[in-house]
Structure formats: structure tokens, C-alpha cells
Scaffold this motif. Sequence first.
Motif, short mmCIF file in Angstrom:
data_model
loop_
_atom_site.label_atom_id
_atom_site.label_comp_id
_atom_site.label_asym_id
_atom_site.label_seq_id
_atom_site.Cartn_x
_atom_site.Cartn_y
_atom_site.Cartn_z
N GLN A 1 1.10 -0.80 0.06
CA GLN A 1 -0.34 -0.11 0.27
C GLN A 1 1.37 0.96 0.02
OE1 GLN A 1 -3.32 -0.10 0.14
NE2 GLN A 1 -3.04 -1.46 -0.26
N LEU A 2 0.79 2.08 -0.96
CA LEU A 2 0.94 3.60 -0.86
C LEU A 2 0.96 4.17 0.07
CD1 LEU A 2 2.94 5.50 -2.70
CD2 LEU A 2 1.36 6.10 -3.63
N GLN A 3 2.20 4.81 0.97
CA GLN A 3 1.79 5.80 1.86
C GLN A 3 2.83 7.29 2.35
OE1 GLN A 3 3.82 3.42 5.39
NE2 GLN A 3 1.36 3.36 6.11
N LEU A 4 2.45 7.50 1.79
CA LEU A 4 2.76 9.04 1.84
C LEU A 4 2.77 9.77 2.80
CD1 LEU A 4 0.40 10.71 -1.60
CD2 LEU A 4 2.62 9.76 -1.32
N VAL A 5 4.30 10.78 3.71
CA VAL A 5 4.50 11.95 4.55
C VAL A 5 4.52 13.41 4.34
CG1 VAL A 5 5.89 11.66 6.84
CG2 VAL A 5 5.11 9.53 6.09
N GLU A 6 4.18 13.98 4.93
CA GLU A 6 4.46 15.37 4.24
C GLU A 6 5.54 16.17 5.66
OE1 GLU A 6 0.51 15.23 3.13
OE2 GLU A 6 1.08 14.18 4.80
N PHE A 7 6.57 16.12 5.22
CA PHE A 7 7.43 17.62 6.14
C PHE A 7 7.99 18.34 5.56
CE2 PHE A 7 9.90 14.03 4.06
CZ PHE A 7 11.45 14.80 4.14
N GLY A 8 8.26 19.50 6.07
CA GLY A 8 8.88 20.61 6.37
C GLY A 8 8.07 21.96 7.02
N GLY A 9 7.13 21.41 7.17
CA GLY A 9 5.88 22.53 8.10
C GLY A 9 6.81 23.31 8.80
N GLY A 10 5.83 24.96 9.41
CA GLY A 10 6.37 25.02 10.35
C GLY A 10 6.23 27.05 10.18
N LEU A 11 6.09 27.52 11.00
CA LEU A 11 6.18 29.02 10.86
C LEU A 11 7.54 29.87 10.53
CD1 LEU A 11 4.72 31.58 12.40
CD2 LEU A 11 6.41 31.33 13.88
N VAL A 12 7.15 31.25 9.37
CA VAL A 12 7.76 31.83 8.30
C VAL A 12 7.07 32.87 8.64
CG1 VAL A 12 6.62 31.19 6.63
CG2 VAL A 12 8.99 32.03 5.90
N GLN A 13 8.21 34.10 8.36
CA GLN A 13 7.31 35.65 8.37
C GLN A 13 7.29 36.02 7.23
OE1 GLN A 13 10.46 38.52 9.74
NE2 GLN A 13 10.27 37.17 12.06
N PRO A 14 5.96 36.66 6.93
CA PRO A 14 5.70 37.37 5.74
C PRO A 14 6.94 37.57 4.43
CG PRO A 14 4.50 38.19 6.83
CD PRO A 14 5.32 37.37 7.83
N GLY A 15 6.96 37.31 3.45
CA GLY A 15 8.11 37.67 1.90
C GLY A 15 9.14 36.36 2.67
N GLY A 16 8.98 35.50 3.52
CA GLY A 16 10.23 34.28 3.75
C GLY A 16 9.48 33.16 2.99
#
Length: 119
Positions: A1-16
Motif C-alpha cells: 500500500q502506498l504511504q505518503l508523509v509530508e514534512f517541512g512545515g512550520g512558522l515563517v515571516q511574510p516574504g520568507g
Amino acid sequence: QLQLVEFGGGLVQPGGSLRLSCAASGSTLDRIALGWFRQAPGKEREGVSCISSSPSSTYYADSMKGRFTMSRDNATNTVYLQMNSMKPEDTAVYYCAVGLLCDGDFSSWGQGTQVTVSS
């Protein structure tokens, strides 16, 4: 079965900038369509970007053109979403998904990763 895992999200300032990754396991990336979606509080889910294998094309929502870039690395079964010049309205939970067509239903989804754009 195919599994997908996202990562890399978080808090960033406008324009970043922020880069999201989606790692696939259980199968190679041989699906017809690979897409990124997002859902903000109180709003419907919307498409962000999609790569189609048949035909071979990359699509972006109008509000993301020139700011977001989607790419794929078949060697590592990973897809990416590079987000630049980010705005507060980009705040949402971001999901990766696979399906047959970019304008069709997506059958497999990741768990989502939170992106917050704020000062």
C-alpha cells in the motif's frame, strides 16, 4: 500500500521561504498525477500544484504562479513544494496526494503539515 508523509512545515515571516517534502513508501512514484493541496481554517480545500505524467505537465493555481515551484525526484520517491514570497493567506495545512488525473479524484493522501505565515 502506498504511504505518503509530508514534512517541512512550520512558522515563517511574510516574504520568507519554506520548502515542503513528501516522501512515498510502499511503491514507486508511478502514478499518473502527484498533487499538493491546502486547507485554511474555515475554508474549503484547494489545489496548489500538480504534476501529470500523461500528458507530462505541471500545473499551478493562479495565486501561486511565480511564487511556488513543484518538483519530483524519482530516485528517492520524493516530491517537493518550494514556496517563496510567502503571504499570511498562505497559512494552511498542506497535503500531498496521488491520483490518476490532476483534475480527477486523488486516492491516497498524506497526513498534512501545518504552515503558518505570521510576524
